[in-house]
Scaffold this motif. Structure first.
Motif, short mmCIF file in Angstrom:
data_model
loop_
_atom_site.label_atom_id
_atom_site.label_comp_id
_atom_site.label_asym_id
_atom_site.label_seq_id
_atom_site.Cartn_x
_atom_site.Cartn_y
_atom_site.Cartn_z
N ARG A 59 -7.75 -5.56 -6.63
CA ARG A 59 -6.53 -5.42 -5.83
C ARG A 59 -6.08 -3.97 -5.75
NH1 ARG A 59 -5.10 -10.42 -8.30
NH2 ARG A 59 -4.08 -9.29 -10.00
N ARG A 62 -8.26 -2.14 -3.29
CA ARG A 62 -8.18 -2.60 -1.91
C ARG A 62 -6.82 -2.34 -1.26
NH1 ARG A 62 -11.13 -8.58 -1.94
NH2 ARG A 62 -13.28 -7.83 -1.71
N ARG A 66 -6.19 -2.98 2.65
CA ARG A 66 -5.30 -4.06 3.08
C ARG A 66 -4.23 -3.53 4.04
NH1 ARG A 66 -5.54 -8.89 0.34
NH2 ARG A 66 -6.87 -8.92 -1.51
N LYS A 69 -5.95 -2.97 7.35
CA LYS A 69 -6.26 -4.24 7.98
C LYS A 69 -4.99 -4.92 8.51
CE LYS A 69 -8.85 -8.48 7.17
NZ LYS A 69 -9.63 -9.29 6.17
#
Length: 593
Positions: A59, A62, A66, A69
């Motif tokens: 996490r 990312r 994220r 995205k």
């Protein structure tokens, strides 16, 4: 284990497990890699469980991805909403104004009410078949390739990684179905069949339970190879059933209903159980709908429990194949390469569980080299009987639409005739698969004694001739019903469709440069329409040309002169399409020409 060993990670841990298995010969030997299953080494939570820290580290890494995205998704949603408001807002305002002025749609509502039991069963059964077929190559649990290649190789619990994807698929499906239910409730209100609140309440069991059941069914197919084989074998039979349901829906809308058959469908399974509240709310006969809703809810709960368990049991090798296929399909769809997406799905189907084998069928070899392409094409169709089966399915749909369209006049007849011709093109196009395989990789044509353009022209023989024979067979019911002209007109249409299929196969890679013309217009860049016409030129030219001449011919008495006119137009279309197919084939082998 020391800190340095834990940093080095997997190799040290895997070696310790192997040494322990060899040393004491106990059940730890089961933890060694299973090479036949092509899966990752098994491990036990007692040995080493790093799920929490691995996901926490992932996490953190990312976070930036994220955020990026999320911005991409926001832009996509904004674009969709903008396009929907720009292109659909006018129609919405028009319908709302008609409702406010008291527009009467009771005639349409009566037809919809009569066809609703069969239509709802048809729609939900088709969605169930699509969910089962989708699970053959993708399924509810599709983990991205990096996660499959790295995350599942770590000492983490598979259930923690895989089950969120199952519930994500379930949530997306349910949300989409709820939006569709709201739209359906508005339609029922416009038609005067139910109030908005009553229609939405009646649609709620179907909107919630059916997508969740579809996801659970897809999970079962994804997890069980035997069930996947069952879906492959019985998909043709399911398609036949759907075609019969479509015929029943059309007959019911025309006033020919079967109360017994409708009650059987309403109690035959979840597709009928979900339809009963809607049928009852719109004034139909479904007195046992509360019991049907209870059965639907219980079956949905059982399916979700079973799917929750199966989600953690999908082998890693299968997840790896599915992730690669999904990545390929998504990437080529962005570049409008639909053929490449279809090839990826065909490869996944051939390597997936339950895949069938090609039939060992032989034909005597021809003595003339001018028949070798026809011989190979016939052999290919005989060894893959699904293609002639699909051609028969599309031809049956085309015949049904043509029969329905001939009952109308004016614009409705023209629309029905155009739809029937497009379906006929799909029927003949299925038979031209060898031509598409030839252009997927032009190096395969090295076996041919002809030039590539001549080879592609030979590939048009089998689709045209076999399509004409199938069309002649489909014309027999029309001739028995008092329309003998169909015995001549329908086979004539198959010939230009064969040429159009070969032309489409010779088209080459998608010309995405056509999407941007640099010209401004009130509806945006017209390059989208130019690209669409280039992509669908074969069916548009063949079906459009035949539709224009047939619409004019059917408006007056049919005789030998009318048949000659259709034959002349078909010959012109065939010649032109084959000419451009030869030119396109030359460009495939000589890109600079």
């Amino acid at each position: 284990m020391s800190h340095d060993e834990s940093v080095r990670g997997e190799p040290v841990r895997e070696e310790s497990v192997r040494e322990k298995a060899v040393r004491d010969g106990s059940a730890a030997g089961d933890l060694v890699r299973n090479e036949s299953a092509e899966d990752e080494p098994a491990w036990s939570e007692e040995e080493d469980d790093r799920t929490a820290e691995t996901l926490r580290w992932l996490r953190e890494k990312r976070k930036s991805h994220r955020r990026r995205k999320g911005r991409d998704i926001a832009v996509l949603v904004y674009s969709v909403v903008l396009l929907g408001a720009g292109y659909g807002g006018g129609y919405a305002v028009y319908f709302l104004r008609r409702i406010r002025l008291g527009a009467d749609y009771s005639d349409v509502g009566a037809h919809v009410q009569a066809a609703l039991p069969a239509f709802f069963t048809l729609l939900t059964a088709a969605l169930a078949l699509l969910a089962a077929r989708d699970a053959l190559w993708r399924g509810p649990v599709v983990v991205p390739a990096p996660s499959v290649g790295w995350l599942l190789a770590q000492p983490v619990r598979r259930a923690v990684v895989l089950r969120p994807w199952f519930w994500l698929s379930a949530g997306v499906s349910a949300a989409t179905a709820l939006v569709a239910a709201v739209a359906a409730a508005v339609v029922l209100r416009i038609l005067g069949l139910a109030s908005p609140g009553g229609a939405l309440l009646a649609l709620l069991p179907a909107a919630v339970c059916l997508p969740l059941l579809a996801v659970a069914a897809g999970m079962a197919v994804e997890h069980r190879a035997g069930l996947a084989g069952f879906v492959r074998r019985f998909s043709p039979l399911a398609v036949v059933v759907l075609m019969l349901l479509a015929g029943q829906t059309a007959a019911a809308a025309a006033g020919h209903r079967s109360a017994v058959l409708e009650q059987v469908e309403l109690w035959s399974g979840p597709w009928g159980w979900a339809a009963q509240p809607v049928v009852s709310a719109t004034g139909g006969h479904a007195p046992g709908w509360p019991a049907a809703v209870v059965l639907l809810v219980l079956l949905t709960a059982a399916g979700l429990v079973r799917g929750h368990r199966d989600a953690a049991l999908v082998p890693t090798a299968q997840l790896r194949r599915r992730a690669a296929t999904a990545q390929t399909v998504s990437s080529v769809m962005y570049s409008a390469e639909l053929r490449a997406a279809k090839l990826a799905l065909m490869d996944a189907a051939a390597a997936g569980p339950g895949a069938g084998r090609m039939r060992a069928v032989r034909l005597p070899r021809p003595r003339s080299k001018y028949l070798v392409v026809v011989w190979r094409d016939l052999l290919s169709l005989l060894r893959t009987p699904a293609r002639p089966g699909k051609a028969l399915m599309w031809l049956a749909c085309a015949s049904a639409v043509a029969a329905l369209g001939l009952q109308f006049s004016g614009g409705a007849r023209a629309v029905g005739l155009g739809a029937a011709l497009l379906l006929g093109y799909f029927a003949v196009g299925v038979l031209a698969e060898p031509a598409r395989l030839e252009t997927d990789d032009v190096r395969r044509a090295a076996w041919s004694p002809f030039r590539f353009r001549t080879l592609m022209l030979h590939h048009a023989v089998v689709p045209a001739v076999l399509g004409a024979l199938l069309a002649l067979l489909a014309a027999v019911p029309f001739a028995v019903a008092g329309a003998p002209w169909a015995l001549a007109l329908m086979p004539l249409c198959a010939v230009p469709f064969g040429a159009a299929a070969v032309f489409s196969a010779s088209r080459g890679p998608a010309r995405t440069d056509m999407l941007f013309s640099g010209v401004s217009s009130p509806v945006g860049d017209p390059g989208v329409f130019r690209f669409f016409f280039w992509y669908a030129a074969g069916p548009l030219v063949s079906a459009g040309g035949l539709g224009i001449v047939l619409h004019g011919v059917l408006r007056r008495a049919l005789d030998a002169g009318a048949v000659a006119v259709v034959a002349g137009v078909a010959a012109v279309l065939t010649t032109g399409l084959l000419f451009f197919a030869a030119r396109s084939a030359d460009r495939l082998v000589q890109p600079g020409s």
